[in-house]
Write a protein that holds these residues in place. Structure first.
Motif, PDB file in Angstrom:
ATOM      1  N   GLU A  26       0.930  10.615  -0.988  1.00  0.00           N
ATOM      2  CA  GLU A  26       0.912  11.796  -0.281  1.00  0.00           C
ATOM      3  C   GLU A  26       2.395  11.823   0.143  1.00  0.00           C
ATOM      4  O   GLU A  26       3.286  12.849  -0.092  1.00  0.00           O
ATOM      5  CB  GLU A  26       0.170  11.848   0.846  1.00  0.00           C
ATOM      6  N   ASN A  27       3.028  10.696   0.565  1.00  0.00           N
ATOM      7  CA  ASN A  27       4.285  10.720   1.231  1.00  0.00           C
ATOM      8  C   ASN A  27       5.371  10.511   0.123  1.00  0.00           C
ATOM      9  O   ASN A  27       6.216  11.069   0.080  1.00  0.00           O
ATOM     10  CB  ASN A  27       4.608   9.369   1.956  1.00  0.00           C
TER      11      ASN A  27
ATOM     12  N   SER B 144       1.671   5.365  -0.200  1.00  0.00           N
ATOM     13  CA  SER B 144       0.961   6.528   0.206  1.00  0.00           C
ATOM     14  C   SER B 144       1.540   7.435  -0.626  1.00  0.00           C
ATOM     15  O   SER B 144       2.689   7.933  -0.723  1.00  0.00           O
ATOM     16  CB  SER B 144       1.534   6.932   1.565  1.00  0.00           C
TER      17      SER B 144
ATOM     18  N   LYS C 189       0.941  -1.117  -0.076  1.00  0.00           N
ATOM     19  CA  LYS C 189       0.195  -0.133  -0.144  1.00  0.00           C
ATOM     20  C   LYS C 189       0.873   1.183   0.009  1.00  0.00           C
ATOM     21  O   LYS C 189       1.752   1.459   0.874  1.00  0.00           O
ATOM     22  CB  LYS C 189      -0.942  -0.108   1.436  1.00  0.00           C
TER      23      LYS C 189
ATOM     24  N   ARG D 182       1.363  17.351  -3.317  1.00  0.00           N
ATOM     25  CA  ARG D 182       0.380  16.170  -3.756  1.00  0.00           C
ATOM     26  C   ARG D 182      -0.367  16.490  -5.095  1.00  0.00           C
ATOM     27  O   ARG D 182      -0.493  15.714  -6.013  1.00  0.00           O
ATOM     28  CB  ARG D 182      -0.663  15.765  -2.692  1.00  0.00           C
TER      29      ARG D 182
END
Length: 323
Positions: free
Chosen positions: A238-239, A236, A234, A248
């Motif tokens: 955003e990260n 992210s 999974k 983002r």
């Protein structure tokens, strides 16, 4: 009798869709004449040259008429092109202008596979749906951004313009046109005669996801590498955007511009490509493959897989497993 023109563009090296179109429509004519005592089409090969060589002179096609000598035309078939699309467009300006003229007069136009590049160069596909070979989709989108290219589509039909997906799927387009211009009975006869699966409506199952890296955005290339190396996990986004020191929103914008997909869509395609390879080369069941590529929800996996391939996971495995 209606007039059908199969174009023979200059400087091309793909003879199969020209010969195939002529053969199938000729057989449709023969059958319809036996059943109804008349032909539907007068079929002619047309271009701007008397002869066009193919495969470095190994084959050649003689045109029967020059396009300038054609008056009323009901249907034009544009064959597939070789992979030098800029050359094809440069060598055929008169054909492109003629296509515009005839379409304005009411002529319908069908493109086979990469023949869509020639029609798109005329502007007639702007803001319209179009299909072409899956392997050329990225190139096509960048060259003709105004065209609504349908990824994985097999046949489109919009305002008298027909397009189809890649390679020998053009036979499905020809059957579609036979059913429209002749009748269903003749289309079924041709499907049996040429052993064509009349129900195919997608080329997605045949596509191979190649990563959409034909761009110059280094940040997106690095992001693609991260996604491909960690597709089971999974991620992210955003990260991931923070790792590249961009917002983002800017990350998503650049990713879409470079690849044509949102980051999550790209990850889905990578996952499905891995699942396809597993179904083709292993004896794992659906759940095992699903977990291997990072899905835990059977319904979500099946939905995404069918969306991208046109087949349910079990259908794909049964059709393409080599075991």
């Amino acid at each position: 009798m209606k007039e059908l023109v199969i174009l023979v563009p200059n400087g091309q090296n793909n003879i199969s869709s020209i010969a195939g179109s002529h053969k199938l429509f000729s057989r449709a004519n023969d059958y319809y004449k036996r059943m109804h005592n008349k032909q539907v089409f007068n079929i002619q090969l047309a271009g701007t040259a008397k002869k066009v060589d193919f495969d470095e002179g190994l084959f050649s096609v003689k045109t029967q008429v020059n396009i300038v000598d054609l008056d009323k035309v009901d249907l034009i078939v544009i064959p597939s092109l070789d992979h030098n699309y800029d050359k094809a467009i440069k060598l055929n300006p008169d054909i492109i202008d003629w296509l515009i003229e005839k379409y304005k007069e009411g002529t319908e136009i069908a493109t086979i596979c990469t023949g869509a590049f020639l029609l798109a160069a005329s502007g007639l596909l702007d803001n319209r749906k179009c299909s072409t070979h899956w392997i050329t989709e990225d190139v096509f989108r960048k060259k003709f951004p105004k065209v609504n290219l349908l990824s994985g589509g097999l046949i489109t039909d919009e305002h008298g313009i027909y397009t189809n997906g890649g390679a020998f799927s053009f036979l499905n387009l020809l059957l579609y046109l036979v059913e429209k211009y002749y009748d269903c009975e003749t289309a079924i006869y041709c499907s049996k005669l040429f052993q064509i699966d009349i129900d195919r409506d997608s080329q997605s199952a045949f596509s191979i996801f190649t990563g959409q890296k034909d761009h110059n955005d280094e940040i997106v290339i690095k992001a693609q590498s991260v996604i491909e190396s960690n597709f089971k996990d999974k991620i992210s986004f955003e990260n991931l955007a923070n790792d590249f020191a961009i917002s983002r929103r800017n990350f998503d914008r650049r990713f879409i511009k470079a690849t044509g997909n949102r980051p999550v869509e790209y990850q889905q395609r990578v996952k499905v490509e891995a699942a396809k390879r597993s179904f083709e080369n292993s004896r794992k069941n659906i759940n095992e493959v699903m977990f291997d590529v990072g899905y835990s929800d059977v319904k979500a996996f099946r939905t995404i897989f069918k969306k991208l391939t046109g087949l349910a996971p079990v259908e794909y495995r049964n059709k393409y497993n080599k075991g």
